[in-house]
Scaffold this motif. Structure first.
Motif, PDB file in Angstrom:
ATOM      1  N   PRO A  87       0.733  -1.365   0.146  1.00  0.00           N
ATOM      2  CA  PRO A  87      -0.009  -0.214   0.167  1.00  0.00           C
ATOM      3  C   PRO A  87       0.580   1.002   0.114  1.00  0.00           C
ATOM      4  O   PRO A  87       1.929   1.265   0.452  1.00  0.00           O
ATOM      5  N   SER A  88       0.410   2.099  -1.274  1.00  0.00           N
ATOM      6  CA  SER A  88       0.913   3.725   0.066  1.00  0.00           C
ATOM      7  C   SER A  88      -0.046   4.235   0.664  1.00  0.00           C
ATOM      8  O   SER A  88      -1.632   4.402   0.919  1.00  0.00           O
ATOM      9  N   VAL A  89       0.495   5.293   1.638  1.00  0.00           N
ATOM     10  CA  VAL A  89      -0.271   5.614   3.040  1.00  0.00           C
ATOM     11  C   VAL A  89      -1.237   6.871   2.304  1.00  0.00           C
ATOM     12  O   VAL A  89      -1.304   7.202   2.928  1.00  0.00           O
ATOM     13  N   TRP A 121       6.547   4.671   1.559  1.00  0.00           N
ATOM     14  CA  TRP A 121       5.347   5.793   2.345  1.00  0.00           C
ATOM     15  C   TRP A 121       5.804   6.607   0.468  1.00  0.00           C
ATOM     16  O   TRP A 121       7.621   6.527   0.091  1.00  0.00           O
ATOM     17  N   ASP A 122       5.542   7.474   0.351  1.00  0.00           N
ATOM     18  CA  ASP A 122       5.422   8.408  -0.642  1.00  0.00           C
ATOM     19  C   ASP A 122       6.128   9.539  -0.127  1.00  0.00           C
ATOM     20  O   ASP A 122       5.696  10.416   0.052  1.00  0.00           O
ATOM     21  N   VAL A 123       7.106   9.821  -0.728  1.00  0.00           N
ATOM     22  CA  VAL A 123       8.073  10.898   0.666  1.00  0.00           C
ATOM     23  C   VAL A 123       8.577  11.724  -0.781  1.00  0.00           C
ATOM     24  O   VAL A 123       8.857  11.870  -1.886  1.00  0.00           O
ATOM     25  N   MET A 124       7.636  13.536  -0.795  1.00  0.00           N
ATOM     26  CA  MET A 124       7.425  14.388  -2.007  1.00  0.00           C
ATOM     27  C   MET A 124       7.995  15.232  -1.392  1.00  0.00           C
ATOM     28  O   MET A 124       7.572  15.838   0.061  1.00  0.00           O
ATOM     29  N   ASP A 125       8.953  16.003  -1.892  1.00  0.00           N
ATOM     30  CA  ASP A 125       9.227  17.188  -1.879  1.00  0.00           C
ATOM     31  C   ASP A 125       8.756  18.132  -2.069  1.00  0.00           C
ATOM     32  O   ASP A 125       9.221  19.626  -1.623  1.00  0.00           O
ATOM     33  N   LEU A 147      11.777   7.890  -3.688  1.00  0.00           N
ATOM     34  CA  LEU A 147      12.096   9.109  -2.710  1.00  0.00           C
ATOM     35  C   LEU A 147      11.822  10.110  -3.731  1.00  0.00           C
ATOM     36  O   LEU A 147      13.157  10.086  -4.911  1.00  0.00           O
ATOM     37  N   MET A 148      10.604  10.938  -4.069  1.00  0.00           N
ATOM     38  CA  MET A 148      10.283  11.692  -5.247  1.00  0.00           C
ATOM     39  C   MET A 148      10.714  12.869  -4.769  1.00  0.00           C
ATOM     40  O   MET A 148       9.702  13.830  -4.284  1.00  0.00           O
ATOM     41  N   VAL A 149      12.238  13.067  -4.888  1.00  0.00           N
ATOM     42  CA  VAL A 149      12.985  13.781  -3.930  1.00  0.00           C
ATOM     43  C   VAL A 149      14.254  14.912  -5.097  1.00  0.00           C
ATOM     44  O   VAL A 149      14.657  13.357  -5.436  1.00  0.00           O
ATOM     45  N   ASN A 191       2.049  10.252 -13.232  1.00  0.00           N
ATOM     46  CA  ASN A 191       2.751  10.880 -13.492  1.00  0.00           C
ATOM     47  C   ASN A 191       2.995  11.295 -11.833  1.00  0.00           C
ATOM     48  O   ASN A 191       1.990  11.620 -11.136  1.00  0.00           O
ATOM     49  N   PRO A 192       3.969  11.160 -11.439  1.00  0.00           N
ATOM     50  CA  PRO A 192       4.485  11.053  -9.808  1.00  0.00           C
ATOM     51  C   PRO A 192       3.466  12.509  -9.083  1.00  0.00           C
ATOM     52  O   PRO A 192       4.270  13.777  -9.928  1.00  0.00           O
ATOM     53  N   GLY A 193       3.416  12.063  -7.366  1.00  0.00           N
ATOM     54  CA  GLY A 193       2.741  13.533  -6.855  1.00  0.00           C
ATOM     55  C   GLY A 193       1.789  13.270  -6.583  1.00  0.00           C
ATOM     56  O   GLY A 193       1.500  13.806  -5.629  1.00  0.00           O
ATOM     57  N   PHE A 194       0.806  13.112  -7.022  1.00  0.00           N
ATOM     58  CA  PHE A 194      -0.650  12.651  -6.128  1.00  0.00           C
ATOM     59  C   PHE A 194      -1.097  10.859  -6.948  1.00  0.00           C
ATOM     60  O   PHE A 194      -0.788  10.692  -7.647  1.00  0.00           O
ATOM     61  N   GLY A 195      -1.726  10.508  -5.864  1.00  0.00           N
ATOM     62  CA  GLY A 195      -2.575   9.365  -5.490  1.00  0.00           C
ATOM     63  C   GLY A 195      -3.858   9.616  -6.443  1.00  0.00           C
ATOM     64  O   GLY A 195      -4.816  10.970  -7.034  1.00  0.00           O
ATOM     65  N   GLY A 196      -4.633   7.996  -6.637  1.00  0.00           N
ATOM     66  CA  GLY A 196      -6.150   8.838  -7.665  1.00  0.00           C
ATOM     67  C   GLY A 196      -5.863   9.023  -9.157  1.00  0.00           C
ATOM     68  O   GLY A 196      -7.119   9.185  -9.685  1.00  0.00           O
ATOM     69  N   GLN A 197      -4.620   8.938  -9.582  1.00  0.00           N
ATOM     70  CA  GLN A 197      -4.448   9.287 -10.884  1.00  0.00           C
ATOM     71  C   GLN A 197      -5.122   8.005 -12.131  1.00  0.00           C
ATOM     72  O   GLN A 197      -5.370   6.769 -11.625  1.00  0.00           O
ATOM     73  N   VAL A 224       5.343  -1.887 -10.025  1.00  0.00           N
ATOM     74  CA  VAL A 224       4.360  -0.844 -10.844  1.00  0.00           C
ATOM     75  C   VAL A 224       3.989   0.137  -9.326  1.00  0.00           C
ATOM     76  O   VAL A 224       3.324  -0.896  -8.330  1.00  0.00           O
ATOM     77  N   ASP A 225       3.435   1.608  -9.928  1.00  0.00           N
ATOM     78  CA  ASP A 225       2.916   2.257  -9.382  1.00  0.00           C
ATOM     79  C   ASP A 225       1.762   3.716  -9.830  1.00  0.00           C
ATOM     80  O   ASP A 225       2.532   4.096 -10.352  1.00  0.00           O
ATOM     81  N   GLY A 226       1.165   3.242  -9.625  1.00  0.00           N
ATOM     82  CA  GLY A 226      -0.291   4.249 -10.122  1.00  0.00           C
ATOM     83  C   GLY A 226      -1.420   3.407 -10.293  1.00  0.00           C
ATOM     84  O   GLY A 226      -0.924   3.112 -11.816  1.00  0.00           O
ATOM     85  N   GLY A 227      -2.423   3.928  -9.747  1.00  0.00           N
ATOM     86  CA  GLY A 227      -3.938   4.020 -10.417  1.00  0.00           C
ATOM     87  C   GLY A 227      -3.758   1.665 -10.795  1.00  0.00           C
ATOM     88  O   GLY A 227      -4.123   1.521 -11.307  1.00  0.00           O
ATOM     89  N   ILE A 228      -3.115   1.611  -9.753  1.00  0.00           N
ATOM     90  CA  ILE A 228      -3.163  -0.046  -9.540  1.00  0.00           C
ATOM     91  C   ILE A 228      -4.550  -0.493  -9.041  1.00  0.00           C
ATOM     92  O   ILE A 228      -4.551  -0.141  -7.797  1.00  0.00           O
ATOM     93  N   ILE A 257       1.914  -1.475  -5.647  1.00  0.00           N
ATOM     94  CA  ILE A 257       1.892  -1.263  -5.204  1.00  0.00           C
ATOM     95  C   ILE A 257       0.041  -0.107  -5.474  1.00  0.00           C
ATOM     96  O   ILE A 257      -0.210   0.508  -6.612  1.00  0.00           O
ATOM     97  N   ALA A 258      -0.629  -0.081  -3.775  1.00  0.00           N
ATOM     98  CA  ALA A 258      -1.854   0.326  -4.438  1.00  0.00           C
ATOM     99  C   ALA A 258      -2.414   1.829  -3.240  1.00  0.00           C
ATOM    100  O   ALA A 258      -1.809   1.024  -2.044  1.00  0.00           O
ATOM    101  N   GLY A 259      -3.103   2.490  -3.489  1.00  0.00           N
ATOM    102  CA  GLY A 259      -3.404   3.901  -2.549  1.00  0.00           C
ATOM    103  C   GLY A 259      -4.837   3.868  -2.759  1.00  0.00           C
ATOM    104  O   GLY A 259      -5.312   2.981  -2.053  1.00  0.00           O
ATOM    105  N   SER A 260      -5.406   4.110  -3.907  1.00  0.00           N
ATOM    106  CA  SER A 260      -6.651   4.394  -3.511  1.00  0.00           C
ATOM    107  C   SER A 260      -7.712   3.541  -3.654  1.00  0.00           C
ATOM    108  O   SER A 260      -8.108   3.116  -3.663  1.00  0.00           O
ATOM    109  N   ALA A 261      -7.314   2.009  -4.328  1.00  0.00           N
ATOM    110  CA  ALA A 261      -7.566   1.293  -5.078  1.00  0.00           C
ATOM    111  C   ALA A 261      -8.272   0.410  -3.413  1.00  0.00           C
ATOM    112  O   ALA A 261      -9.053  -0.318  -2.852  1.00  0.00           O
TER     113      ALA A 261
END
Ligand code: DX5
Length: 228
Positions: free
Chosen positions: A11-13, A38-42, A71-73, A144-150, A178-182, A199-203
């Motif tokens: 999971p992405s938190v 942990w989606d680390v974003m700067d 690390l999205m930094v 494209n990284p930065g936000f969930g739910g895409q 893979v990460d995003g929209g799963i 990786i799944a967050g919203s789902a």
């Protein structure tokens, strides 16, 4: 072809309740996830700002399952050690953020963590072909990284297959993440293409039957796709 790597549901938190992150980690562990991302974003490499190392460190004592820091930094060299100290066993470095990527990934291993490298949707696999021997995992971003739910970018599936084929050609046993929209409608395509860490967050958080059902359902769909 190397032995298929085990399926992992991670999971992405990002969609979790940030006021209760310790409890949220416990709920995820109880739901049967394999580890927590942990989606680390700067706020510079991506337009969002999230978890500092102290936030992750405060959650570390609540669960035993591994933590991975995505690390999205812009400066992974500066921050890597702090996220290892915070309790992250895996560090994912974006190829786009490290001009000396080979050295950065080697240093992650020297810090005692498992190095992984991530590719944004527009970044070719060739960007990591000379560092695959340094990592345990390659993350192919399916948004494209930065936000969930895409929405899932299905055109990344041939790229997943290309990473898997390149690893096989080099005789490397790598996880492909893979990460995003799963979710239920996209996970089979990602697994069939060659991904084994999903990786799944919203789902997970939007499943009306709860986290446990969501994790089990995604795992079953991934295993069925693997078997087909
Ligand atoms: C993007 C994030 C998201 C998140 C998962 O930077 O990395 O991909 O982890 O988001 P969902 O599962 O909601 O697409």
């Amino acid at each position: 072809m190397t032995e298929p790597r085990p399926i992992s549901i991670v999971p992405s938190v990002l969609p979790a309740d940030f006021s209760r992150l310790g409890e949220e980690c416990v709920a995820l562990a109880e739901a049967g996830v394999d580890r927590i991302q942990w989606d680390v974003m700067d706020g510079r490499f991506v337009p969002n700002l999230t978890f500092g190392p102290d936030v992750i460190a405060s959650c570390r004592k609540h669960v035993d399952i591994p933590f991975e820091a995505h690390l999205m930094v812009l400066d992974p060299d500066e921050l890597a050690g702090r996220y290892v100290d915070a309790g992250c066993e895996i560090l994912i470095v974006h190829a786009e953020t490290a001009p000396h990527l080979h050295r950065t990934l080697a240093r992650v291993r020297e810090l005692g963590a498992s190095p992984a490298v991530a590719l944004n949707p527009a970044t070719p696999v060739a960007a990591v072909q000379h560092v695959l021997d340094l990592v345990d995992m390659v993350l192919v971003m399916t948004v494209n990284p930065g936000f969930g739910g895409q929405d899932y970018i299905a055109t990344m599936e041939p790229k997943v297959a290309e990473v898997r084929a390149l690893a096989d050609a080099q005789g490397l046993t790598l996880d492909v993440e893979v990460d995003g929209g799963i979710g239920p409608s996209t996970i089979a395509g990602a697994v069939t293409a060659g991904a084994n860490v999903l990786i799944a967050g919203s789902a997970l958080y939007r499943d009306p039957e709860g986290l446990g059902h969501a994790v089990s359902d995604l795992r079953a769909r991934a295993e069925a796709a693997r078997a087909s």
